[in-house]
Motif scaffolding. Structure first.
Motif, mmCIF file in Angstrom:
data_model
loop_
_atom_site.group_PDB
_atom_site.id
_atom_site.type_symbol
_atom_site.label_atom_id
_atom_site.label_comp_id
_atom_site.label_asym_id
_atom_site.label_seq_id
_atom_site.Cartn_x
_atom_site.Cartn_y
_atom_site.Cartn_z
ATOM 1 N N VAL A 57 0.772 18.889 -16.333
ATOM 2 C CA VAL A 57 0.060 19.148 -17.592
ATOM 3 C C VAL A 57 -0.948 20.278 -17.397
ATOM 4 O O VAL A 57 -1.050 21.181 -18.242
ATOM 5 N N GLU A 58 -1.675 20.242 -16.298
ATOM 6 C CA GLU A 58 -2.657 21.297 -16.013
ATOM 7 C C GLU A 58 -1.964 22.658 -15.890
ATOM 8 O O GLU A 58 -2.464 23.656 -16.411
ATOM 9 N N GLN A 59 -0.803 22.675 -15.240
ATOM 10 C CA GLN A 59 -0.065 23.930 -15.080
ATOM 11 C C GLN A 59 0.424 24.434 -16.424
ATOM 12 O O GLN A 59 0.318 25.634 -16.733
ATOM 13 N N ALA A 60 0.958 23.547 -17.256
ATOM 14 C CA ALA A 60 1.429 23.956 -18.591
ATOM 15 C C ALA A 60 0.278 24.493 -19.425
ATOM 16 O O ALA A 60 0.439 25.502 -20.129
ATOM 17 N N ALA B 273 -2.497 25.897 -18.311
ATOM 18 C CA ALA B 273 -2.904 27.196 -17.747
ATOM 19 C C ALA B 273 -1.944 28.295 -18.179
ATOM 20 O O ALA B 273 -2.373 29.398 -18.551
ATOM 21 N N GLU B 274 -0.649 28.009 -18.154
ATOM 22 C CA GLU B 274 0.352 29.004 -18.573
ATOM 23 C C GLU B 274 0.214 29.322 -20.059
ATOM 24 O O GLU B 274 0.277 30.491 -20.451
ATOM 25 N N LEU B 275 0.019 28.318 -20.857
ATOM 26 C CA LEU B 275 -0.113 28.521 -22.300
ATOM 27 C C LEU B 275 -1.372 29.312 -22.632
ATOM 28 O O LEU B 275 -1.364 30.174 -23.516
ATOM 29 N N GLU B 276 -2.445 29.064 -21.883
ATOM 30 C CA GLU B 276 -3.714 29.724 -22.141
ATOM 31 C C GLU B 276 -3.823 31.079 -21.435
ATOM 32 O O GLU B 276 -4.835 31.755 -21.544
ATOM 33 N N GLY B 277 -2.784 31.438 -20.665
ATOM 34 C CA GLY B 277 -2.790 32.721 -19.979
ATOM 35 C C GLY B 277 -3.696 32.781 -18.780
ATOM 36 O O GLY B 277 -4.141 33.858 -18.399
ATOM 37 N N ARG B 278 -3.984 31.670 -18.159
ATOM 38 C CA ARG B 278 -4.839 31.650 -16.969
ATOM 39 C C ARG B 278 -4.065 31.890 -15.712
ATOM 40 O O ARG B 278 -2.926 31.714 -15.568
ATOM 41 N N ALA C 162 0.813 -1.213 0.000
ATOM 42 C CA ALA C 162 0.000 0.000 0.000
ATOM 43 C C ALA C 162 0.854 1.273 0.000
ATOM 44 O O ALA C 162 0.483 2.267 -0.634
ATOM 45 N N GLU C 163 1.981 1.242 0.677
ATOM 46 C CA GLU C 163 2.849 2.423 0.710
ATOM 47 C C GLU C 163 3.390 2.738 -0.686
ATOM 48 O O GLU C 163 3.389 3.885 -1.128
ATOM 49 N N LEU C 164 3.827 1.711 -1.386
ATOM 50 C CA LEU C 164 4.328 1.902 -2.744
ATOM 51 C C LEU C 164 3.199 2.357 -3.665
ATOM 52 O O LEU C 164 3.395 3.245 -4.502
ATOM 53 N N ALA C 165 2.021 1.796 -3.490
ATOM 54 C CA ALA C 165 0.865 2.230 -4.293
ATOM 55 C C ALA C 165 0.598 3.718 -4.091
ATOM 56 O O ALA C 165 0.307 4.454 -5.044
ATOM 57 N N GLY C 166 0.739 4.180 -2.865
ATOM 58 C CA GLY C 166 0.558 5.603 -2.573
ATOM 59 C C GLY C 166 1.593 6.470 -3.277
ATOM 60 O O GLY C 166 1.273 7.541 -3.801
ATOM 61 N N LYS C 167 2.835 5.996 -3.322
ATOM 62 C CA LYS C 167 3.886 6.744 -4.015
ATOM 63 C C LYS C 167 3.599 6.834 -5.517
ATOM 64 O O LYS C 167 3.844 7.869 -6.143
ATOM 65 N N ILE C 168 3.082 5.758 -6.085
ATOM 66 C CA ILE C 168 2.747 5.760 -7.507
ATOM 67 C C ILE C 168 1.595 6.722 -7.775
ATOM 68 O O ILE C 168 1.633 7.515 -8.723
ATOM 69 N N ARG C 169 0.565 6.685 -6.931
ATOM 70 C CA ARG C 169 -0.561 7.621 -7.087
ATOM 71 C C ARG C 169 -0.085 9.073 -6.985
ATOM 72 O O ARG C 169 -0.508 9.933 -7.747
ATOM 73 N N GLU C 170 0.797 9.337 -6.029
ATOM 74 C CA GLU C 170 1.337 10.687 -5.843
ATOM 75 C C GLU C 170 2.116 11.145 -7.086
ATOM 76 O O GLU C 170 1.974 12.275 -7.540
ATOM 77 N N ALA C 171 2.927 10.246 -7.626
ATOM 78 C CA ALA C 171 3.694 10.582 -8.836
ATOM 79 C C ALA C 171 2.753 10.853 -10.006
ATOM 80 O O ALA C 171 2.951 11.804 -10.762
ATOM 81 N N ARG C 172 1.729 10.034 -10.147
ATOM 82 C CA ARG C 172 0.766 10.244 -11.235
ATOM 83 C C ARG C 172 0.063 11.587 -11.087
ATOM 84 O O ARG C 172 -0.170 12.287 -12.067
ATOM 85 N N GLN C 173 -0.274 11.947 -9.862
ATOM 86 C CA GLN C 173 -0.913 13.241 -9.636
ATOM 87 C C GLN C 173 0.035 14.363 -10.029
ATOM 88 O O GLN C 173 -0.382 15.373 -10.594
ATOM 89 N N GLY C 174 1.319 14.172 -9.763
ATOM 90 C CA GLY C 174 2.307 15.159 -10.180
ATOM 91 C C GLY C 174 2.345 15.316 -11.695
ATOM 92 O O GLY C 174 2.473 16.433 -12.208
ATOM 93 N N PHE C 175 2.222 14.206 -12.428
ATOM 94 C CA PHE C 175 2.173 14.282 -13.894
ATOM 95 C C PHE C 175 0.939 15.067 -14.339
ATOM 96 O O PHE C 175 1.007 15.914 -15.231
ATOM 97 N N ILE C 176 -0.187 14.780 -13.716
ATOM 98 C CA ILE C 176 -1.443 15.475 -14.047
ATOM 99 C C ILE C 176 -1.305 16.963 -13.758
ATOM 100 O O ILE C 176 -1.650 17.809 -14.590
ATOM 101 N N ASP C 177 -0.792 17.280 -12.576
ATOM 102 C CA ASP C 177 -0.631 18.679 -12.180
ATOM 103 C C ASP C 177 0.278 19.437 -13.140
ATOM 104 O O ASP C 177 0.009 20.603 -13.478
#
Length: 164
Positions: A154-157, A159-164, A137-152
């Motif tokens: 992309v969302e940040q890029a 927002a920056e590209l769209e001027g938000r 479960a601990e490793l699963a949590g690390k993977i979920r956290e890393a995936r969220q970082g990938f999502i974040d």
């Protein structure tokens, strides 16, 4: 703690290509070994390593090789543990020879094959971690956290590209 994952390379010349695999496993806290063993030049070493590592709790083998790329298949012949193959570009065929050699295994001796070179090296580490996370479960949590970082990122890029 003993290694949960073994990373084998057919040649030391593959070290730079496979280093991201080892680095990612280290970042995720997955104990592993990173070594060289050749299906053709050191077949006894390969078989002995598989046996010794299994006896000490290794659960997954990642094998990287180019050209004939028989390393993953040679390891799959010696274990019932999951084997992940990383084909390496090393010939005028641009890695297609290694890809086909790695993916075309006889029934009963599968090799899960990822992409060529460094992308494949990273995905081999991710796949190994996901397999281990089935019961960690601990490793699963690390993977979920890393995936969220990938999502974040992309969302940040976006927002920056769209001027938000």
């Amino acid at each position: 703690m003993s290694a949960k994952v073994a990373i084998f390379m057919g040649s030391i010349s593959d070290k730079d290509t496979m280093q991201p695999c080892s680095d990612l496993l280290t970042k995720l806290g997955v104990p592993h070994v990173f070594t060289v063993s050749s299906a053709h030049r050191t077949p006894e070493r390969t078989a002995n390593l598989v046996k010794e590592l299994e006896e000490n709790g290794c659960e997954i083998f990642i094998c990287a090789a180019g050209l004939a790329a028989h390393l993953a298949g040679a390891v799959a012949a010696k274990t019932i543990k999951p084997v992940i193959g990383v084909p390496i570009c090393g010939s005028p065929l641009g890695g297609m020879d290694a890809l086909l050699a790695t993916v075309q295994m006889p029934p009963g001796f599968p090799v899960g094959t990822v992409a060529l070179d460094k992308v494949g090296a990273r995905n081999a580490a991710w796949l190994a971690a996901q397999i281990l996370a089935l019961h960690d479960a601990e490793l699963a949590g690390k993977i979920r956290e890393a995936r969220q970082g990938f999502i974040d990122s992309v969302e940040q890029a976006a927002a920056e590209l769209e001027g938000r």
